[in-house]
Design a protein around this motif. Structure first.
Motif, mmCIF file in Angstrom:
data_model
loop_
_atom_site.group_PDB
_atom_site.id
_atom_site.type_symbol
_atom_site.label_atom_id
_atom_site.label_comp_id
_atom_site.label_asym_id
_atom_site.label_seq_id
_atom_site.Cartn_x
_atom_site.Cartn_y
_atom_site.Cartn_z
ATOM 1 N N GLU A 70 36.176 31.615 22.453
ATOM 2 C CA GLU A 70 36.554 31.062 23.755
ATOM 3 C C GLU A 70 37.061 32.210 24.607
ATOM 4 O O GLU A 70 38.014 32.901 24.234
ATOM 5 N N THR A 71 36.413 32.429 25.741
ATOM 6 C CA THR A 71 36.778 33.559 26.593
ATOM 7 C C THR A 71 37.293 33.054 27.937
ATOM 8 O O THR A 71 36.923 31.975 28.394
ATOM 9 N N PRO A 72 38.135 33.867 28.587
ATOM 10 C CA PRO A 72 38.651 33.454 29.895
ATOM 11 C C PRO A 72 37.606 33.653 30.988
ATOM 12 O O PRO A 72 36.627 34.385 30.806
ATOM 13 N N ALA A 73 37.841 33.026 32.119
ATOM 14 C CA ALA A 73 36.931 33.171 33.250
ATOM 15 C C ALA A 73 37.062 34.549 33.894
ATOM 16 O O ALA A 73 36.131 35.019 34.538
ATOM 17 N N VAL A 74 38.206 35.197 33.696
ATOM 18 C CA VAL A 74 38.421 36.531 34.264
ATOM 19 C C VAL A 74 38.256 37.580 33.177
ATOM 20 O O VAL A 74 38.330 37.274 31.991
ATOM 21 N N GLU A 75 38.044 38.826 33.608
ATOM 22 C CA GLU A 75 37.903 39.922 32.647
ATOM 23 C C GLU A 75 39.196 40.148 31.882
ATOM 24 O O GLU A 75 40.282 40.058 32.457
ATOM 25 N N ALA A 76 39.060 40.433 30.618
ATOM 26 C CA ALA A 76 40.213 40.801 29.790
ATOM 27 C C ALA A 76 39.947 42.213 29.280
ATOM 28 O O ALA A 76 39.208 42.409 28.325
ATOM 29 N N ARG A 77 40.522 43.177 29.959
ATOM 30 C CA ARG A 77 40.318 44.582 29.597
ATOM 31 C C ARG A 77 41.633 45.195 29.153
ATOM 32 O O ARG A 77 42.685 44.898 29.723
ATOM 33 N N VAL A 78 41.541 46.042 28.129
ATOM 34 C CA VAL A 78 42.702 46.780 27.646
ATOM 35 C C VAL A 78 42.319 48.244 27.578
ATOM 36 O O VAL A 78 41.141 48.597 27.535
ATOM 37 N N ARG A 79 43.312 49.109 27.581
ATOM 38 C CA ARG A 79 43.040 50.537 27.433
ATOM 39 C C ARG A 79 43.075 50.849 25.947
ATOM 40 O O ARG A 79 44.032 50.496 25.265
ATOM 41 N N GLY A 80 41.999 51.458 25.453
ATOM 42 C CA GLY A 80 41.989 51.734 24.024
ATOM 43 C C GLY A 80 40.717 52.366 23.530
ATOM 44 O O GLY A 80 39.961 52.967 24.291
ATOM 45 N N GLU A 111 43.039 35.150 26.147
ATOM 46 C CA GLU A 111 43.730 34.657 27.342
ATOM 47 C C GLU A 111 44.133 35.862 28.165
ATOM 48 O O GLU A 111 44.709 36.817 27.629
ATOM 49 N N ALA A 112 43.800 35.846 29.444
ATOM 50 C CA ALA A 112 44.133 36.967 30.326
ATOM 51 C C ALA A 112 45.088 36.496 31.413
ATOM 52 O O ALA A 112 44.870 35.454 32.026
ATOM 53 N N THR A 113 46.160 37.261 31.610
ATOM 54 C CA THR A 113 47.093 37.029 32.702
ATOM 55 C C THR A 113 47.139 38.317 33.518
ATOM 56 O O THR A 113 46.575 39.331 33.092
ATOM 57 N N PRO A 114 47.830 38.321 34.649
ATOM 58 C CA PRO A 114 47.894 39.558 35.433
ATOM 59 C C PRO A 114 48.544 40.729 34.692
ATOM 60 O O PRO A 114 48.303 41.880 35.022
ATOM 61 N N HIS A 115 49.352 40.453 33.665
ATOM 62 C CA HIS A 115 50.091 41.541 33.020
ATOM 63 C C HIS A 115 49.659 41.846 31.591
ATOM 64 O O HIS A 115 50.023 42.884 31.054
#
Length: 193
Positions: A70-80, A111-115
């Motif tokens: 299950e993925t969010p509608a917005v991008e979920a990006r992390v630095r790594g 789950e992606a949030t602004p932070h």
């Protein structure tokens, strides 16, 4: 039978030893490198999840497990580091597939949030007793329920080391939806490069 075949036993032993050595080397590298020692890029968690799920699908299908994402509608990006994040998730999925009963479920969600971005892996297996949850991150620790399954007790130690390199926190909880274990990783969002 194959179990009586000395060559098959030797081959199996060599495979287990090779996997153990590979895990020990990976763990040593993850623990010795300081964060920022290796190149970091903006990593799409959805892509990492798809790749790691594809890695474990043969074992999941053999156990008749339903594996979902299950993925969010917005991008979920992390630095790594994409490959180490894939290893982290593959270790979690291999554990979930190993312990879920035949015909059970393994769900991955983002789950992606602004932070921050949160990655969850839940299964319908027996879970981990609360009193053992701190110990399962120790090298070679295998709780009471794990002794019936093959493994070295390094998978979650590797998960912890990779998470720490990425500034993520790992928590283990009961899965209310599936009845087994829920592993949650909270990552800070990647800043725009």
């Amino acid at each position: 039978p194959q179990q009586d075949d000395p060559i098959a036993r030797l081959h199996g032993g060599l495979e287990r030893a090779t996997r153990l050595l590979s895990q020990l080397l990976l763990l040593a590298r993850m623990e010795s490198d300081a964060p920022g020692d290796s190149p970091r890029e903006r990593v799409d968690l959805q892509a990492v999840c798809r790749e790691a799920i594809a890695d474990v699908l043969p074992q999941a299908h053999a156990a008749r497990l339903d594996v979902g994402l299950e993925t969010p509608a917005v991008e979920a990006r992390v630095r790594g580091e994409p490959e180490s994040l894939r290893i982290l998730l593959r270790n979690l999925l291999e554990n979930a597939v190993k312990f879920a009963p035949p015909g059970g479920r393994v769900d991955v969600s983002i789950e992606a949030t602004p932070h921050a971005s949160t990655l969850r892996v839940e299964d319908s297996g027996p879970g981990i007793p609360r009193e053992e949850r701190r110990r399962v991150f120790d090298r070679f620790y295998r709780g009471g329920g794990a002794t019936d399954h093959p493994g070295s007790g390094l998978g979650l130690a590797i998960v912890q080391a990779i998470a720490k390199r990425h500034g993520a926190t790992v928590t283990l909880q009961d899965s209310e939806r599936l009845g087994g274990l829920r592993v949650e990783l909270a990552f800070p969002h990647a800043r725009q490069a």
